[in-house]
Design an enzyme around this catalytic site. Structure first.
Site, PDB file in Angstrom:
ATOM      1  CG  HIS A 168      21.687  37.841  26.938  1.00  0.00           C
ATOM      2  ND1 HIS A 168      22.946  37.801  26.419  1.00  0.00           N
ATOM      3  CD2 HIS A 168      21.099  36.667  26.593  1.00  0.00           C
ATOM      4  CE1 HIS A 168      23.117  36.652  25.777  1.00  0.00           C
ATOM      5  NE2 HIS A 168      22.008  35.947  25.871  1.00  0.00           N
ATOM      6  CD  GLU A 222      21.120  32.658  28.578  1.00  0.00           C
ATOM      7  OE1 GLU A 222      20.739  31.912  27.693  1.00  0.00           O
ATOM      8  OE2 GLU A 222      21.388  33.853  28.390  1.00  0.00           O
TER       9      GLU A 222
HETATM   10  P1  PGA Z   1      23.265  30.146  22.304  1.00  0.00           P
HETATM   11  O1  PGA Z   1      22.775  31.476  23.025  1.00  0.00           O
HETATM   12  O2  PGA Z   1      22.103  29.175  22.315  1.00  0.00           O
HETATM   13  O3  PGA Z   1      23.640  30.561  20.930  1.00  0.00           O
HETATM   14  O4  PGA Z   1      24.407  29.610  23.091  1.00  0.00           O
HETATM   15  C1  PGA Z   1      21.980  31.419  24.182  1.00  0.00           C
HETATM   16  C2  PGA Z   1      21.682  32.806  24.682  1.00  0.00           C
HETATM   17  O5  PGA Z   1      22.515  33.696  24.523  1.00  0.00           O
HETATM   18  O6  PGA Z   1      20.606  33.060  25.233  1.00  0.00           O
END
Ligand code: PGA
Length: 249
Positions: free
Chosen positions: A93, A164
């Site tokens: 992540h 992401e």
């Molecule tokens: P967020 O986070 O939905 O708060 O943008 C997503 C993530 O970090 O997986």
């Protein structure tokens, strides 16, 4: 099959985690159409995963240590998570990479330990704003995939990817669904170099009840990884309501 993954990060204390897990059980999550997975804080993992046992929801680890068992102060291994009921684990992540300094090498070792422990790793990849400004988006994603997956036997073990973009996480500036779809199709094409198996790819970054269906209805996008909107009952309920309506169409 669509996937809705709820990353509670470090938003909730014990009482709030228990309460949200309790309320989750009433939120419909049709297993034939979707897979719902909660990633509670490590300290409360056991508690939440026990609560979700025999429900439609699964539990996953936010982060695992690649070290096995033994003299590793402060570590919580993939092995221990698996023993405590985890079925999934987030790996790489961006908050782990950029705040806690995890390298591509760490990510690779974590991926291997998840696979060895039969946890399904959810490998997170994504470019920063600087990468985007420097036209290095594809370079960054391909490099993260290469460093994580090269030489791994992914034909016999399941793996998932979450695209992401770092600039979209927690900012309210969600990635345009068209662009997310383009990136996810690139990731799927890239993964064909590492495995013949189908690799589901999710989108994550400021997903909420208002935009979730835009992602779920885009070709190539197999689901969403949701942070802040999944850690409050009102927004989670609204999000799951939108998902259920979409899935039952
Ligand atoms: P967020 O986070 O939905 O708060 O943008 C997503 C993530 O970090 O997986």
């Amino acid at each position: 099959m669509k996937y809705v993954f709820a990353n509670w990060k470090m938003y909730l204390n014990l009482e709030q985690s228990r309460e949200l897990a309790e309320q989750l059980i009433d939120i419909s999550c049709d297993n034939s159409q979707m897979t719902g997975v909660v990633f509670p804080n490590t300290l409360f993992f056991q508690d939440v995963s026990e609560r979700l046992k025999n429900t439609a929801w699964r539990a996953g680890a936010q982060s695992v240590s690649w070290t096995p068992q033994g003299a590793y102060t402060g570590a919580v291994s993939a092995h221990l998570f698996a023993e405590s009921g985890a079925e999934y684990a987030l790996v790489g992540h961006s908050e782990r990479r950029y705040i806690f300094g995890e390298t591509n090498d760490d990510v690779r070792k974590k991926l291997e330990s998840c696979i060895n422990e039969k946890l399904i790793p959810v490998l997170c990849v994504g470019e920063t704003k600087e990468d985007r400004d420097a036209h290095k988006v594809e370079y960054r994603i391909k490099k993260q995939l290469l460093k994580a997956c090269e030489g791994l036997d992914l034909d016999t073990s399941r793996i998932m990817i979450a695209y992401e973009p770092v600039w979209a996480i927690g900012t309210g500036d969600a990635c345009d669904p068209e662009e997310a779809m383009r990136m996810i199709s690139l990731i799927k094409a890239e993964m064909m170099a590492y495995t013949d198996a189908v690799v589901p790819v999710l989108y994550g970054g400021s997903v909420d009840q208002n935009n979730v269906v835009l992602y779920l209805s885009s070709t190539h996008i197999d689901g969403v990884l949701v942070g802040s909107a999944s850690a409050r009952i009102d927004s989670l309920r609204a999000l799951m309501g939108a998902v259920s309506t979409y899935c039952s169409k």
